[in-house]
Design a protein around this motif. Structure first.
Motif, short mmCIF file in Angstrom:
data_model
loop_
_atom_site.label_atom_id
_atom_site.label_comp_id
_atom_site.label_asym_id
_atom_site.label_seq_id
_atom_site.Cartn_x
_atom_site.Cartn_y
_atom_site.Cartn_z
N LEU A 295 3.04 0.26 -0.78
CA LEU A 295 2.62 -0.81 -1.68
C LEU A 295 2.28 -0.29 -3.08
O LEU A 295 2.46 -1.01 -4.06
N SER A 296 1.81 0.93 -3.14
CA SER A 296 1.42 1.48 -4.44
C SER A 296 2.61 1.65 -5.38
O SER A 296 2.44 1.77 -6.59
N CYS B 276 5.38 -3.16 4.82
CA CYS B 276 5.75 -2.27 5.92
C CYS B 276 7.27 -2.01 5.98
O CYS B 276 7.71 -1.15 6.73
N MET C 162 -0.08 1.43 2.56
CA MET C 162 -0.66 1.43 1.21
C MET C 162 0.14 2.34 0.28
O MET C 162 0.33 2.00 -0.89
N GLU C 163 0.65 3.43 0.79
CA GLU C 163 1.50 4.31 -0.02
C GLU C 163 2.73 3.55 -0.49
O GLU C 163 3.13 3.63 -1.65
N LEU D 215 -4.21 -5.83 1.56
CA LEU D 215 -3.67 -5.19 2.76
C LEU D 215 -4.72 -5.08 3.86
O LEU D 215 -4.41 -5.30 5.04
N ARG D 216 -5.94 -4.76 3.51
CA ARG D 216 -7.01 -4.61 4.52
C ARG D 216 -7.15 -5.90 5.33
O ARG D 216 -7.28 -5.87 6.55
N TYR E 8 -2.45 2.07 8.02
CA TYR E 8 -2.92 1.53 6.75
C TYR E 8 -2.49 2.46 5.60
O TYR E 8 -1.97 2.00 4.59
N ASP E 9 -2.69 3.76 5.75
CA ASP E 9 -2.35 4.70 4.69
C ASP E 9 -0.85 4.73 4.40
O ASP E 9 -0.43 4.81 3.24
N LYS F 34 -1.04 -8.78 -3.43
CA LYS F 34 -1.67 -7.63 -4.07
C LYS F 34 -2.05 -6.57 -3.04
O LYS F 34 -2.49 -6.91 -1.92
N PRO F 35 -1.91 -5.28 -3.39
CA PRO F 35 -2.25 -4.22 -2.44
C PRO F 35 -3.68 -4.32 -1.90
O PRO F 35 -3.94 -3.95 -0.76
N GLU F 36 -4.60 -4.86 -2.70
CA GLU F 36 -5.99 -4.99 -2.27
C GLU F 36 -6.13 -5.91 -1.05
O GLU F 36 -7.14 -5.87 -0.36
#
Length: 158
Positions: free
Chosen positions: A106-107, A6, A103-104, A119-120, A99-100, A115-117
């Motif tokens: 983190l990508s 973040c 995730m942007e 994040l959820r 979240y979006d 790991k980005p996975e």
């Protein structure tokens, strides 16, 4: 405080470089077992976090005792985690994003054990600071990191 990616570390670095404060990254306080667990794609449990939070609280206590203004970046996703770190004079800066949006960010991140996975799972346990907590909400994605840091500095009256 906030989920991985973040902007906690980025904004903290801008603030500490500009204002000459002490800085600690909570990730540096994790024992190797926690790092290995996250690197393997497994979220930490509360039991994993308590000793880590105690170490962070001790670092904060040392800064307060020395009269040194400081910044520590920590996810502090649950109120009980923040309660472990809460002290007179401590202000939580909540780096708030969707979240979006996160995730942007983190990508584009490389070389981090989180790991980005995962994040959820962070959003699933996130408890946003309430009115009873001394905090500032800094909405991410509303400018450059310099602008985000300037907004935080202004809210903190630095």
């Amino acid at each position: 405080m906030g989920v991985c990616g973040c902007g906690k570390s980025t904004v903290a670095t801008h603030l500490t470089d500009h204002y000459g404060m002490k800085y600690a990254e909570a990730d540096d306080f994790h024992p190797q077992a926690n790092i290995d667990k996250m690197a393997a794609g497994h979220p930490l449990t509360d039991e994993d976090r308590w000793p880590w939070l105690d170490t962070l609280a001790s670092w904060i206590d040392d800064r307060i005792a020395a009269g040194e203004p400081a910044v520590v970046t920590c996810s502090a996703l649950k109120k009980v985690y923040r309660d472990k770190l809460r002290r007179p004079g401590v202000v939580f800066v909540y780096m708030k994003g969707t979240y979006d949006e996160v995730m942007e960010r983190l990508s584009h991140r490389e070389g981090h054990f989180m790991k980005p996975e995962m994040l959820r799972s962070q959003f699933d346990i996130l408890e946003e600071p309430g009115a009873d907590e001394v905090h500032i909400a800094a909405h991410i994605g509303q400018g450059t990191p310099d602008q985000e840091a300037a907004a935080v500095a202004g809210a903190l009256a630095l």
